[in-house]
Design a protein around this motif. Structure first.
Motif, PDB file in Angstrom:
ATOM      1  N   GLU A 119       8.391 170.371  72.101  1.00 20.20           N
ATOM      2  CA  GLU A 119       7.372 171.336  72.433  1.00 20.20           C
ATOM      3  C   GLU A 119       6.086 170.903  71.888  1.00 20.20           C
ATOM      4  O   GLU A 119       6.077 170.239  70.440  1.00 20.20           O
ATOM      5  CB  GLU A 119       7.593 172.627  71.806  1.00 20.20           C
ATOM      6  CG  GLU A 119       8.736 173.370  72.549  1.00 20.20           C
ATOM      7  CD  GLU A 119       9.546 174.513  71.684  1.00 20.20           C
ATOM      8  OE1 GLU A 119       9.847 175.491  72.101  1.00 20.20           O
ATOM      9  OE2 GLU A 119       9.934 174.207  70.722  1.00 20.20           O
ATOM     10  N   PRO A 166       7.140 171.757  77.657  1.00 15.42           N
ATOM     11  CA  PRO A 166       6.994 173.291  77.085  1.00 15.42           C
ATOM     12  C   PRO A 166       6.027 173.320  76.046  1.00 15.42           C
ATOM     13  O   PRO A 166       5.608 172.300  75.172  1.00 15.42           O
ATOM     14  CB  PRO A 166       8.278 173.649  76.384  1.00 15.42           C
ATOM     15  CG  PRO A 166       8.863 172.356  76.251  1.00 15.42           C
ATOM     16  CD  PRO A 166       8.207 171.319  77.245  1.00 15.42           C
ATOM     17  N   ARG A 193       4.988 177.269  81.537  1.00 12.93           N
ATOM     18  CA  ARG A 193       5.326 176.227  80.402  1.00 12.93           C
ATOM     19  C   ARG A 193       5.102 176.854  78.861  1.00 12.93           C
ATOM     20  O   ARG A 193       5.648 176.109  78.057  1.00 12.93           O
ATOM     21  CB  ARG A 193       4.374 175.031  80.512  1.00 12.93           C
ATOM     22  CG  ARG A 193       4.422 174.413  81.917  1.00 12.93           C
ATOM     23  CD  ARG A 193       3.536 173.211  82.131  1.00 12.93           C
ATOM     24  NE  ARG A 193       3.381 172.342  80.622  1.00 12.93           N
ATOM     25  CZ  ARG A 193       2.701 171.281  80.675  1.00 12.93           C
ATOM     26  NH1 ARG A 193       1.463 171.240  81.655  1.00 12.93           N
ATOM     27  NH2 ARG A 193       2.441 170.553  79.627  1.00 12.93           N
TER      28      ARG A 193
END
Length: 324
Positions: A119, A166, A193
């Motif tokens: 992420e 993400p 996202r």
């Protein structure tokens, strides 16, 4: 009472791959965003440096320069603690942006942390110790959009275009407002996202944002935290639920993230805000209902403090905390 430094000592050696990213991690990295990393962290989203490298370079600066590039005295020990915390030290930092524009009454800064879970965490700086930053905060109370919010929206779009995958967004004080704003007004394909938005004692919004489809859609993903006597986090309007965190300070000085209480891997949470915070919230909301009055008042307050001096609140007294 344990705090962020105790958390780093207790959990700093555990990688994110073993114990996932949580709200205390978000507050630590939101606090890190107050450090002025210009020329030490790339300003391009395609380049990065490990947090450890950026911190070592910062701590190697001449003492006075380093002190001038932090918000308060606790920020340098935070850098040192992060250096010895494997949970954070190897994380790449990228896309550092910092803009101060007195003419536009704009103070904006952000950086992105690339988590080892894949992420990207976009962290927006809150109000710094410049008068421009404070004036922009006051503008939040009567303008539909302030320049820093537009900059945050653009920053989010540029980072998302450069780095697929993400996203998480976070910020303390005005930084949390910028995080929620940019997430809410981003296009649907970008919002999809975003896994979560972390907001720490951040002011709210006008009806334009609260009624936006994106804001309503993101409400279940907004993680909002305020201290028990919150002042800043009660300003303007909110619809997202919040978690109340215990602080060792009183009143407005609870806004300082270094005073927030931690036990183990979590904040020490309380059931509700103090009665003083709830009463102040009602008073401020009634007062802020007159935007022209608010604008004139804050302009009159700020004008005598403008250039040539002072340019910041740094020399003003405070009880050892990080206010603003």
């Amino acid at each position: 009472m344990s705090d962020l430094f105790d958390y780093l000592a207790w959990r700093g050696d555990i990688p994110l791959s073993q114990v996932p990213f949580g709200p205390v991690d978000g507050l630590i990295l939101s606090t890190l965003s107050y450090v002025r990393f210009q020329e030490l962290v790339p300003d391009s989203p395609s380049l990065s440096v490990p947090l450890q490298q950026a911190a070592e370079a910062f701590l190697a600066l001449p003492e006075q320069e380093a002190e001038d590039r932090v918000r308060c005295r606790h920020d340098l020990p935070l850098l040192k603690a992060l250096l010895s915390a494997p949970r954070f030290a190897s994380l790449p930092l990228t896309f550092y942006q910092d803009c101060l524009d007195p003419e536009r009454e704009m103070q904006f800064s952000a950086l992105t942390v690339l988590l080892d879970t894949g992420e990207a965490l976009l962290v927006f700086r809150g109000t710094d110790n410049t008068l421009v930053g404070w004036k922009e905060d006051f503008n939040l109370s009567f303008l539909e959009v302030v320049p820093a919010q537009s900059a945050a929206l653009n920053y989010t779009a540029r980072l998302a275009a450069a780095r697929p995958g993400p996203l998480l967004l976070a910020g303390h004080s005005k930084g949390g407002n910028l995080a929620v704003f940019s997430a809410s007004l981003s296009p649907p394909e970008l919002r999809d996202r975003i896994g979560a938005v972390y907001s720490y004692d951040s002011p709210g919004f006008t009806q334009r944002v609260l009624s936006a489809t994106g804001y309503q859609e993101l409400l279940p993903r907004i993680r909002s935290y305020v201290p028990q006597s919150s002042v800043v986090g009660m300003l303007l309007e909110h619809e997202e639920p919040y978690t109340v965190v215990k602080s060792r300070h009183l009143g407005i000085f609870q806004h300082d993230p270094y005073t927030w209480a931690v036990r183990g891997g979590s904040f020490i949470c309380l059931e509700e805000l103090s009665s003083g915070s709830r009463n102040l919230d009602l008073t401020l909301k009634n007062w802020l209902a007159g935007p022209r009055t608010v604008s004139a008042f804050w302009t009159a307050c700020i004008r005598p403090l403008r250039t040539p001096r002072p340019r910041s609140w740094r020399t003003w007294p405070s009880p050892g905390g990080c206010i603003p």
